[in-house]
Design a protein around this motif. Sequence first.
Motif, PDB file in Angstrom:
ATOM      1  N   THR A 235       0.733  -0.987   0.168  1.00 16.50           N
ATOM      2  CA  THR A 235       0.340   0.405  -0.533  1.00 16.50           C
ATOM      3  C   THR A 235       0.702   1.525   0.021  1.00 16.50           C
ATOM      4  OG1 THR A 235      -1.900  -0.999   1.327  1.00 16.50           O
ATOM      5  CG2 THR A 235      -1.673   0.900   1.397  1.00 16.50           C
ATOM      6  N   ALA A 236       1.651   0.900   0.492  1.00 18.08           N
ATOM      7  CA  ALA A 236       3.187   2.381   0.706  1.00 18.08           C
ATOM      8  C   ALA A 236       3.861   2.226  -0.913  1.00 18.08           C
ATOM      9  CB  ALA A 236       3.770   2.340   1.664  1.00 18.08           C
ATOM     10  N   LEU A 237       3.902   1.341  -0.930  1.00 17.64           N
ATOM     11  CA  LEU A 237       4.721   0.961  -2.643  1.00 17.64           C
ATOM     12  C   LEU A 237       3.473   1.779  -3.306  1.00 17.64           C
ATOM     13  CD1 LEU A 237       6.931   0.866  -3.798  1.00 17.64           C
ATOM     14  CD2 LEU A 237       6.057  -1.351  -4.168  1.00 17.64           C
ATOM     15  N   LYS A 238       2.587   1.849  -3.569  1.00 14.59           N
ATOM     16  CA  LYS A 238       1.452   2.199  -4.255  1.00 14.59           C
ATOM     17  C   LYS A 238       1.161   3.714  -4.423  1.00 14.59           C
ATOM     18  CE  LYS A 238      -0.682  -1.982  -5.164  1.00 14.59           C
ATOM     19  NZ  LYS A 238      -2.332  -2.666  -4.633  1.00 14.59           N
ATOM     20  N   ALA A 239       1.467   4.306  -2.927  1.00 11.89           N
ATOM     21  CA  ALA A 239       1.285   5.804  -3.231  1.00 11.89           C
ATOM     22  C   ALA A 239       2.514   6.757  -2.825  1.00 11.89           C
ATOM     23  CB  ALA A 239       0.759   5.649  -1.393  1.00 11.89           C
ATOM     24  N   SER A 240       3.492   5.864  -2.847  1.00 12.24           N
ATOM     25  CA  SER A 240       4.502   6.476  -3.247  1.00 12.24           C
ATOM     26  C   SER A 240       5.008   6.557  -4.771  1.00 12.24           C
ATOM     27  CB  SER A 240       5.962   5.484  -2.668  1.00 12.24           C
ATOM     28  OG  SER A 240       6.409   4.632  -4.180  1.00 12.24           O
ATOM     29  N   HIS A 241       4.571   6.307  -5.363  1.00 10.86           N
ATOM     30  CA  HIS A 241       4.378   6.142  -7.383  1.00 10.86           C
ATOM     31  C   HIS A 241       6.262   6.375  -7.750  1.00 10.86           C
ATOM     32  CE1 HIS A 241       0.552   8.913  -7.104  1.00 10.86           C
ATOM     33  NE2 HIS A 241       1.400   9.601  -5.494  1.00 10.86           N
ATOM     34  N   ALA A 242       6.796   5.435  -6.749  1.00  4.12           N
ATOM     35  CA  ALA A 242       7.660   5.061  -7.339  1.00  4.12           C
ATOM     36  C   ALA A 242       7.507   3.710  -8.304  1.00  4.12           C
ATOM     37  CB  ALA A 242       8.768   4.504  -6.491  1.00  4.12           C
ATOM     38  N   ARG A 243       8.570   3.259  -9.123  1.00  2.00           N
ATOM     39  CA  ARG A 243       8.493   2.363 -10.240  1.00  2.00           C
ATOM     40  C   ARG A 243       9.502   1.836 -10.371  1.00  2.00           C
ATOM     41  NH1 ARG A 243       8.269   5.803 -16.302  1.00  2.00           N
ATOM     42  NH2 ARG A 243       7.176   3.493 -16.697  1.00  2.00           N
ATOM     43  N   LEU A 265       2.836 -12.340  -4.901  1.00  2.00           N
ATOM     44  CA  LEU A 265       2.611 -11.781  -6.047  1.00  2.00           C
ATOM     45  C   LEU A 265       1.912 -10.397  -6.678  1.00  2.00           C
ATOM     46  CD1 LEU A 265       0.355 -15.019  -5.966  1.00  2.00           C
ATOM     47  CD2 LEU A 265       2.192 -14.311  -7.744  1.00  2.00           C
ATOM     48  N   GLU A 266       1.430 -10.265  -5.034  1.00  2.00           N
ATOM     49  CA  GLU A 266       1.072  -8.833  -4.749  1.00  2.00           C
ATOM     50  C   GLU A 266       2.039  -7.726  -5.685  1.00  2.00           C
ATOM     51  OE1 GLU A 266      -1.797  -5.675  -1.855  1.00  2.00           O
ATOM     52  OE2 GLU A 266      -0.184  -7.677  -1.660  1.00  2.00           O
ATOM     53  N   LEU A 267       3.158  -7.498  -5.311  1.00  2.00           N
ATOM     54  CA  LEU A 267       4.138  -6.552  -5.839  1.00  2.00           C
ATOM     55  C   LEU A 267       4.580  -7.587  -6.781  1.00  2.00           C
ATOM     56  CD1 LEU A 267       7.166  -6.814  -3.312  1.00  2.00           C
ATOM     57  CD2 LEU A 267       5.874  -5.285  -3.658  1.00  2.00           C
ATOM     58  N   LEU A 268       4.557  -8.377  -7.652  1.00  2.00           N
ATOM     59  CA  LEU A 268       4.861  -9.470  -9.233  1.00  2.00           C
ATOM     60  C   LEU A 268       3.873  -7.981  -9.990  1.00  2.00           C
ATOM     61  CD1 LEU A 268       5.779 -12.440  -9.342  1.00  2.00           C
ATOM     62  CD2 LEU A 268       7.054 -10.586  -9.650  1.00  2.00           C
ATOM     63  N   GLU A 269       1.907  -7.650  -9.859  1.00  2.00           N
ATOM     64  CA  GLU A 269       1.078  -7.610 -10.250  1.00  2.00           C
ATOM     65  C   GLU A 269       1.748  -5.847  -9.583  1.00  2.00           C
ATOM     66  OE1 GLU A 269      -2.390  -7.257 -12.624  1.00  2.00           O
ATOM     67  OE2 GLU A 269      -1.500  -8.910 -11.905  1.00  2.00           O
ATOM     68  N   TRP A 270       2.121  -5.423  -8.912  1.00  2.00           N
ATOM     69  CA  TRP A 270       2.327  -3.734  -9.123  1.00  2.00           C
ATOM     70  C   TRP A 270       3.532  -3.676 -10.410  1.00  2.00           C
ATOM     71  CZ3 TRP A 270       7.588  -2.101  -7.898  1.00  2.00           C
ATOM     72  CH2 TRP A 270       7.333  -0.420  -8.356  1.00  2.00           C
ATOM     73  N   ALA A 271       4.275  -4.849 -10.520  1.00  2.00           N
ATOM     74  CA  ALA A 271       5.446  -4.496 -11.398  1.00  2.00           C
ATOM     75  C   ALA A 271       4.974  -4.504 -12.715  1.00  2.00           C
ATOM     76  CB  ALA A 271       6.546  -4.692 -11.039  1.00  2.00           C
ATOM     77  N   LYS A 272       4.058  -4.994 -12.582  1.00  2.00           N
ATOM     78  CA  LYS A 272       3.400  -5.444 -14.322  1.00  2.00           C
ATOM     79  C   LYS A 272       2.778  -3.627 -14.383  1.00  2.00           C
ATOM     80  CE  LYS A 272       0.102  -7.973 -16.906  1.00  2.00           C
ATOM     81  NZ  LYS A 272      -0.558  -9.573 -16.849  1.00  2.00           N
ATOM     82  N   GLU A 273       1.835  -3.631 -13.313  1.00  2.00           N
ATOM     83  CA  GLU A 273       0.097  -2.637 -13.701  1.00  2.00           C
ATOM     84  C   GLU A 273       1.572  -1.068 -13.709  1.00  2.00           C
ATOM     85  OE1 GLU A 273      -1.529  -2.213 -10.399  1.00  2.00           O
ATOM     86  OE2 GLU A 273      -3.122  -4.122 -10.590  1.00  2.00           O
ATOM     87  N   VAL A 274       2.381  -1.029 -12.808  1.00  2.00           N
ATOM     88  CA  VAL A 274       3.365   0.492 -13.209  1.00  2.00           C
ATOM     89  C   VAL A 274       4.161   0.619 -13.723  1.00  2.00           C
ATOM     90  CG1 VAL A 274       2.507   1.350 -10.704  1.00  2.00           C
ATOM     91  CG2 VAL A 274       4.551   0.175 -11.393  1.00  2.00           C
ATOM     92  N   ASP A 275       4.628  -0.688 -14.807  1.00  2.00           N
ATOM     93  CA  ASP A 275       5.977  -0.889 -15.574  1.00  2.00           C
ATOM     94  C   ASP A 275       6.895  -0.302 -15.017  1.00  2.00           C
ATOM     95  OD1 ASP A 275       7.292  -1.331 -17.912  1.00  2.00           O
ATOM     96  OD2 ASP A 275       6.918   0.106 -18.519  1.00  2.00           O
ATOM     97  N   GLY A 276       6.650  -1.538 -13.822  1.00  2.00           N
ATOM     98  CA  GLY A 276       8.164  -1.039 -13.185  1.00  2.00           C
ATOM     99  C   GLY A 276       9.169  -1.894 -13.324  1.00  2.00           C
TER     100      GLY A 276
END
Length: 475
Positions: A235-243, A265-276
């Motif tokens: 949650t904090a990672l998504k709020a940081s706008h970091a990629r 898996l949640e972090l992998l999904e985050w990386a896919k969503e933000v192209d991070g």
Amino acid sequence: MNLLPNSTLSKSYLHKEIYEKIKQDIISGKLREQTRLASIRKHAEFLAVSTTPVEMAYRQLIAEGFIESRPRSGFFVVKLSDMYRNLDMTQVVQGPDSSLPTLQAQKPEYIYDFHMSKIDFTYFPVQEWKRLLNQVFNPESVDILFYGDPQGEPGLRKEITNYLYQFRGVNCKTDNIVIGAEQHLLIHILGQILKDHSDCLAVENPAYPLVYNTFQTTGYQIYPMPMDAGGLDPTALKASHARIVSISPSHQFPVGTVMPVSRRLELLEWAKEVDGFIIEDDYGGEFRYQDKPVPSLQGLLPNDNVIYLGGFSQVLAPDICIHYMVLPDKLVPLYHQYRRKVMMEGSSSRIHQNTLELFMKNGSFERHIRRMRNVYRKKNRELLTAIQQHFNNKAIVIGASAGLHVILQIHSHWSEEDLTAIARKEGIRVSPATGFYLDETPGQKQFIVGFGGIKLNCINEGIGLLHHIWTPMLQ
């Protein structure tokens, strides 16, 4: 004054030996300030040598400010700065072609060394390594002394690929692997090729400073991320706008958290969503003691957003200087573009790389890891038993299931620095965990207690003494 005995003089180094002996006596305090030295002639007569080497030695001492020449009075010792007084002159290193002493900085000695990064070299297969080294380095293969593949020797990259797939669950090809002598160098390269992608890096807090400090010196902004029982907070990672985010999911440093699959898996999904990109530092992944080693995050799903960092410092030896990173397919061209731009050559020894290749190919590396896992498992259990026996309910152990250290958490009004200093005076080395936090530190005192390098039979004694000297400060 203690002059050099005649029997110790080497004809090739007369003046150097005389100079070194007098300098040693001055630094150690045997020759005090304002002490008058023997004249050149008398000194030469005592040593049964000509006056030339003595005169040369005196001139050098004058030039370096150890003595001074006073007209019609002789040679006198001058006052030295405190810097020289802190040097230890009791240890002498003898070279193969000279008996000249070498100054060594005084280092603290520990009876019970719970250093967090030391490993046990007792079981290193020296003879096997020497045999393979001789096989690699022979008169017919002197071309190995020239630069090799800047990405790393192809044979070793192939062996690393096989090893990572079999033991760490990493899916990659040999072209994805980049080998370097230092992890710092690889991370620096990574920071350069990711510059156009993002200018900030999210990191675990606490964390090992190598990754984020290297990125910071490359111009990145660092965002510390809070941790919970499952590791870095998404949650904090998504709020940081970091990629870009750096994590150590298999054994978080220094806390030792093992990130559950759901969080991965949640972090992998985050990386896919933000192209991070996720930088996965597989610290301590090979050494897990309660269950089987946890597979890497990189191999969980077909994904092109994870950069995997690994090396052989902990599992084999730091001095071999072989680290590697596994790049996603999309970053490989950027790596080669940067490599050509800076005309980068290979940094890791081809001799060591080829030796390690043979070591892995014949099964010796796999056997060594199994052996060391058993060795460290015994030390891990001995440490946990000792802490329970001596500290009982006065301490909490964190991160005991993997890696080569645990966190010892205690209640005390004393600072971590003071408690560490008290332990040091009794010959015990432990390290405060405070330095690995980027902002707020935990209210309780935490210490990193390593067990990799200490002898098994010293663990209980060391923890017992640590408890004894800390008891008055515990709450």
